[in-house]
Write a protein that holds these residues in place. Structure first.
Motif, PDB file in Angstrom:
ATOM      1  N   GLY A 148       0.784  -1.248   0.000  1.00 35.80           N
ATOM      2  CA  GLY A 148       0.000   0.000   0.000  1.00 35.80           C
ATOM      3  C   GLY A 148       0.804   1.281   0.000  1.00 35.80           C
ATOM      4  N   GLY A 149       2.157   1.157   0.139  1.00 38.15           N
ATOM      5  CA  GLY A 149       2.981   2.366   0.220  1.00 38.15           C
ATOM      6  C   GLY A 149       2.867   3.029   1.586  1.00 38.15           C
ATOM      7  N   ASN A 150       3.791   3.939   1.880  1.00 42.98           N
ATOM      8  CA  ASN A 150       3.723   4.677   3.154  1.00 42.98           C
ATOM      9  C   ASN A 150       4.542   5.957   3.054  1.00 42.98           C
ATOM     10  OD1 ASN A 150       2.847   4.998   5.803  1.00 42.98           O
ATOM     11  ND2 ASN A 150       4.665   4.017   6.652  1.00 42.98           N
ATOM     12  N   ALA A 151       3.945   7.072   3.392  1.00 40.49           N
ATOM     13  CA  ALA A 151       4.672   8.347   3.379  1.00 40.49           C
ATOM     14  C   ALA A 151       5.843   8.259   4.348  1.00 40.49           C
ATOM     15  CB  ALA A 151       3.742   9.479   3.780  1.00 40.49           C
ATOM     16  N   GLY A 152       6.999   8.687   3.925  1.00 40.11           N
ATOM     17  CA  GLY A 152       8.183   8.661   4.785  1.00 40.11           C
ATOM     18  C   GLY A 152       8.971   7.364   4.673  1.00 40.11           C
ATOM     19  N   GLN A 153       8.476   6.448   3.817  1.00 36.55           N
ATOM     20  CA  GLN A 153       9.179   5.165   3.658  1.00 36.55           C
ATOM     21  C   GLN A 153       9.301   4.776   2.187  1.00 36.55           C
ATOM     22  OE1 GLN A 153       7.064   2.298   6.319  1.00 36.55           O
ATOM     23  NE2 GLN A 153       8.980   2.306   7.476  1.00 36.55           N
ATOM     24  N   ALA A 154       9.549   5.739   1.318  1.00 39.03           N
ATOM     25  CA  ALA A 154       9.599   5.427  -0.127  1.00 39.03           C
ATOM     26  C   ALA A 154      10.662   4.369  -0.428  1.00 39.03           C
ATOM     27  CB  ALA A 154       9.872   6.694  -0.931  1.00 39.03           C
ATOM     28  N   ALA A 157       9.390   0.947   1.332  1.00 40.54           N
ATOM     29  CA  ALA A 157       8.219   0.409   0.627  1.00 40.54           C
ATOM     30  C   ALA A 157       8.621  -0.126  -0.744  1.00 40.54           C
ATOM     31  CB  ALA A 157       7.138   1.475   0.499  1.00 40.54           C
ATOM     32  N   ALA A 158       9.528   0.586  -1.419  1.00 38.41           N
ATOM     33  CA  ALA A 158       9.993   0.123  -2.738  1.00 38.41           C
ATOM     34  C   ALA A 158      10.735  -1.204  -2.595  1.00 38.41           C
ATOM     35  CB  ALA A 158      10.901   1.172  -3.378  1.00 38.41           C
ATOM     36  N   SER A 159      11.554  -1.327  -1.544  1.00 39.53           N
ATOM     37  CA  SER A 159      12.295  -2.585  -1.350  1.00 39.53           C
ATOM     38  C   SER A 159      11.325  -3.739  -1.084  1.00 39.53           C
ATOM     39  CB  SER A 159      13.306  -2.462  -0.200  1.00 39.53           C
ATOM     40  OG  SER A 159      12.667  -2.463   1.069  1.00 39.53           O
ATOM     41  N   LYS A 160      10.268  -3.478  -0.334  1.00 37.29           N
ATOM     42  CA  LYS A 160       9.325  -4.543   0.025  1.00 37.29           C
ATOM     43  C   LYS A 160       8.386  -4.861  -1.143  1.00 37.29           C
ATOM     44  CE  LYS A 160      10.920  -5.143   4.171  1.00 37.29           C
ATOM     45  NZ  LYS A 160      11.692  -6.362   4.469  1.00 37.29           N
ATOM     46  N   GLY A 161       8.027  -3.853  -1.914  1.00 36.81           N
ATOM     47  CA  GLY A 161       7.245  -4.099  -3.131  1.00 36.81           C
ATOM     48  C   GLY A 161       8.069  -4.926  -4.105  1.00 36.81           C
ATOM     49  N   GLY A 162       9.368  -4.605  -4.170  1.00 42.65           N
ATOM     50  CA  GLY A 162      10.295  -5.371  -5.014  1.00 42.65           C
ATOM     51  C   GLY A 162      10.381  -6.812  -4.547  1.00 42.65           C
ATOM     52  N   MET A 163      10.380  -6.992  -3.252  1.00 46.52           N
ATOM     53  CA  MET A 163      10.451  -8.335  -2.655  1.00 46.52           C
ATOM     54  C   MET A 163       9.238  -9.170  -3.081  1.00 46.52           C
ATOM     55  SD  MET A 163      12.594  -9.564  -0.349  1.00 46.52           S
ATOM     56  CE  MET A 163      12.891 -10.068   1.323  1.00 46.52           C
ATOM     57  N   ILE A 164       8.089  -8.527  -3.142  1.00 48.38           N
ATOM     58  CA  ILE A 164       6.861  -9.239  -3.526  1.00 48.38           C
ATOM     59  C   ILE A 164       6.932  -9.651  -5.004  1.00 48.38           C
ATOM     60  CG2 ILE A 164       4.374  -8.918  -3.923  1.00 48.38           C
ATOM     61  CD1 ILE A 164       4.382  -7.253  -1.251  1.00 48.38           C
TER      62      ILE A 164
END
Ligand code: NAD
Length: 248
Positions: A148-154, A157-164
């Motif tokens: 879902g993304g998160n402000a302050g964690q671009a 969040a990108a690393s975890k989206g990449g992981m998925i």
């Protein structure tokens, strides 16, 4: 119920937090446990002793998951010592939170290297053995913010989206060899990683969680047992949220 008896698991970032809870949970259900962290320190030694008390084989290793060489050496050492690698948990992770406006190149690179490149390093090294064994379970620790993304964690969040996306891709590549790859996306779990968040931020998270509490590392470990075991033998390429219903 010793559902992981006879299997060897390797967990990265295993000395504390979620990785430690997974190491203990796996040992309690019969797995031999190898775990790695940046240092083989007092914390790692204490965990190794705790795991051995359950009667399984256990060993902690100092290894930087973001280093390709370290990861290859680690997996080779684990196989030499334990005889196989049946379960890999790519758990090592860091945060370097701030808004994009203030995020340095270093903050971006560090997070992508430790959280995402590490999964490539370890999976590449372990799949070589799993392909020969014609069985294995790889579990990648993502996050609800990777969905879902998160402000302050671009960066995070990108690393975890990449992981998925990595999970889904590798699952398609090696499913035919009976190697399963799944991701767990925890929500707000109480560990040292989240301990440094301000109280009001933490309370805000809990407010939005239908189960009205932060998660415990053991909540994530229970999902990891299921995904590591033959109980999930027809499940691959999936993402499982463990988030008290938060669904970021
Ligand atoms: P933590 O900070 O308590 O533990 C992380 C461990 O990883 C530490 O022992 C640390 O030394 C180790 N580590 C860091 N860099 C490493 C490297 N390069 N090589 C090897 N080990 C390294 O964090 P945690 O809360 O237990 O998080 C574990 C995983 O779960 C991480 O991937 C994190 O992103 C993910 N996660 C945590 C939460 C949460 O709320 N705590 C939520 C979603 C996802």
């Amino acid at each position: 119920m010793n559902i992981l008896e006879g299997k060897t698991a390797l967990i990265t970032g295993g000395s504390r937090g979620i990785g430690k809870a997974i190491a203990i949970a796996f040992a309690q259900v019969g797995a031999n446990v190898a775990f790695s962290d940046l240092a083989y320190d007092e914390q790692a030694k204490a965990l190794e002793a705790e795991l051995k008390k359950t009667g399984v084989k256990a060993r902690g290793y100092a290894s930087d998951a973001s280093s390709y060489m370290d990861s290859e050496n680690l997996v080779n050492e684990v196989v030499a010592e334990f005889g196989s690698i049946d379960i890999l948990v790519n758990n090592a992770g860091i945060t370097r939170d701030t808004l994009m406006m203030r995020m340095s190149e270093e903050m971006w690179d560090d997070v992508i290297r430790v959280n995402l490149k590490s999964a490539f390093n370890l999976t590449k090294a372990a799949q070589k053995y799993m392909l020969k064994q014609r069985q294995g379970s790889i579990i990648n620790m993502a996050s609800v913010v990777g969905i879902g993304g998160n402000a302050g964690q671009a960066n995070y969040a990108a690393s975890k989206g990449g992981m998925i996306a990595f999970t889904k891709s590798v699952a398609q590549e090696i499913g035919a060899r009976n190697i399963r790859v799944n991701a767990i996306a925890p929500g707000f779990i109480e560990t040292e990683m989240t301990a440094r968040l301000p109280e009001d931020v933490k309370n805000g998270w809990v407010e939005r969680i239908p189960l009205k509490r932060a998660g415990h590392p053991e909540d994530v470990a229970n999902m990891a047992i299921f995904l590591a075991s033959d109980m999930s033998s027809y499940i691959t390429g999936q993402v499982f949220t463990v988030c008290g219903g938060m669904n970021k």
